[in-house]
Scaffold this motif. Structure first.
Motif, mmCIF file in Angstrom:
data_model
loop_
_atom_site.group_PDB
_atom_site.id
_atom_site.type_symbol
_atom_site.label_atom_id
_atom_site.label_comp_id
_atom_site.label_asym_id
_atom_site.label_seq_id
_atom_site.Cartn_x
_atom_site.Cartn_y
_atom_site.Cartn_z
ATOM 1 N N TYR A 23 1.078 -1.226 -0.116
ATOM 2 C CA TYR A 23 -0.062 0.140 0.105
ATOM 3 C C TYR A 23 0.710 1.206 -0.086
ATOM 4 N N GLN A 24 0.251 2.298 -0.524
ATOM 5 C CA GLN A 24 0.805 3.746 -0.423
ATOM 6 C C GLN A 24 -0.181 4.699 -0.421
ATOM 7 N N PHE A 25 0.204 5.898 0.549
ATOM 8 C CA PHE A 25 -0.478 6.938 0.772
ATOM 9 C C PHE A 25 0.409 8.111 0.920
ATOM 10 N N GLY A 26 0.351 9.033 0.056
ATOM 11 C CA GLY A 26 1.543 9.996 -0.093
ATOM 12 C C GLY A 26 2.903 9.456 -0.615
ATOM 13 N N ASP A 27 3.809 9.902 0.408
ATOM 14 C CA ASP A 27 5.175 9.271 -0.039
ATOM 15 C C ASP A 27 5.497 8.046 0.906
ATOM 16 N N LEU A 28 4.180 7.451 1.556
ATOM 17 C CA LEU A 28 4.455 6.556 2.542
ATOM 18 C C LEU A 28 3.906 5.190 1.853
ATOM 19 N N LYS A 29 4.928 4.211 1.963
ATOM 20 C CA LYS A 29 4.660 3.026 1.657
ATOM 21 C C LYS A 29 4.679 2.051 2.715
ATOM 22 N N PHE A 30 3.963 0.816 2.619
ATOM 23 C CA PHE A 30 3.900 -0.152 3.795
ATOM 24 C C PHE A 30 3.530 -1.312 3.159
#
Length: 263
Positions: A226-233
Motif C-alpha cells: 500500500y501507499q498513501f502520499g510518500d508513505l509505503k507499507f
C-alpha cells in the motif's frame, strides 16, 4: 495417468499456488511502521470493540463487540463524552443532528445529559408479538389477522407492505424517524446518519502469495503493498487499511488494530 498428472500440473500453475519471495523487501511492515511515533499516534485500539465511527463534531463512537460492554463516545483526545450499556435487541440510531436513540429513549447532542422517552417501533417484533397473541387461531386465520395488523401498523407511518423483500431489500428497509417515532423495518438494528466515509488506501503493486496458513483447510497468506502520499507499507491482505479526515487531520483506520493519527 501421465496425462492426468500433466493436466493437474498445468492447473496448479494456472492457480499459481506456489509461494514467492517478498516483492518489496525494502518496504516496511505496517506493524513495524506503526511503532514509529514520528509518523503515527495511536488514538484508540480495538480491544472489546467491533467498530470505530466518526460522529458530529469529530467525535468517535466506539461500538462494543459484546452485549455486556457499554458503548462510548470520545473525542480525538480520548476525552470521554458518554459511556452507557444498551439493549442490543433494540435499535441504536444516530441522527444527522448528533442525537442518540437507544433503549427507547432520545439523548440530546452535545453532552447527552438531557434525555427523554422516545417511541420505538420494530415492525418485525410487533408482528411476532401479534402472532404469539393469536396462538388460539388456526394458521390460516392467524396469518390473515397478522397481515391485516401489519397493514394497519404501517399505515400509521405512511408505509405499505413490502412485497418481495428478499429481492428488494434496499427498497423495503426503513430506519428513520416518522411521526416522532423511530420506525425500523430491517434486520440491522444500528444506523449512523452522520458516519464519515472511509477511503481505502491504494495499492502500488499486486499482492504476493508468501505462504500457506495451516488449519482444517490450508489458506493462502498474501502480502499486500500500500501507499498513501510518500508513505509505503506492506501487510496481510486482510488488513484492509482505510484513511479518513477528522478535524482537518488525516487518520489511518485498521479494523483489527484501531485508529491512528498520521503525523
Amino acid at each position: 495417468m501421465r496425462y492426468l498428472i500433466f493436466v493437474c500440473f498445468i492447473c496448479l500453475l494456472g492457480c499459481n499456488p506456489f509461494p514467492k519471495k517478498d516483492a518489496h523487501p525494502e518496504v516496511p511492515l505496517l506493524s513495524n511502521l506503526l511503532k514509529d511515533k514520528t509518523k503515527f499516534k495511536k488514538i484508540v485500539g480495538m480491544d472489546g470493540l467491533s467498530d470505530i465511527l466518526v460522529l458530529k463534531s469529530d467525535r468517535l463512537l466506539l461500538t462494543p463487540n459484546n452485549s455486556n460492554l457499554p458503548f462510548k463516545i470520545i473525542d480525538v483526545n480520548n476525552k470521554l463524552v458518554i459511556e452507557k450499556k444498551f439493549d442490543w435487541k433494540l435499535p441504536f440510531y444516530v441522527d444527522r443532528a448528533g442525537n442518540l436513540y437507544f433503549d427507547r429513549a432520545k439523548y440530546y447532542f452535545p453532552d447527552y445529559n438531557k434525555s427523554e422517552p422516545f417511541k420505538t417501533v420494530v415492525v418485525q417484533d410487533s408482528l411476532d408479538k401479534k402472532s404469539e397473541n393469536l396462538q388460539n387461531l388456526t394458521d390460516s386465520l392467524r396469518w390473515k389477522a397478522v397481515d391485516k395488523y401489519e397493514i394497519s401498523l404501517l399505515k400509521q407511518y405512511g408505509l405499505r407492505k413490502c412485497e418481495n423483500s428478499i429481492e428488494n431489500t434496499a427498497g423495503c428497509d426503513v430506519f428513520k424517524i416518522i411521526n416522532n417515532t423511530l420506525v425500523v423495518r430491517q434486520t440491522a438494528l444500528f444506523k449512523n446518519e452522520f458516519e464519515k466515509t472511509k477511503t481505502y488506501v491504494p495499492k502500488f503493486d499486486e499482492d504476493v502469495l508468501i505462504g500457506w496458513k495451516n488449519g482444517k483447510l490450508p489458506s493462502p497468506d498474501y502480502l499486500a503493498y500500500y501507499q498513501f502520499g510518500d508513505l509505503k507499507f506492506k501487510c496481510d491482505d486482510m488488513t484492509h487499511p482505510t484513511t479518513l479526515e477528522i478535524a482537518g487531520k488525516k487518520y489511518l483506520h485498521l479494523p483489527s488494530d484501531g485508529l491512528y493519527q498520521i503525523l
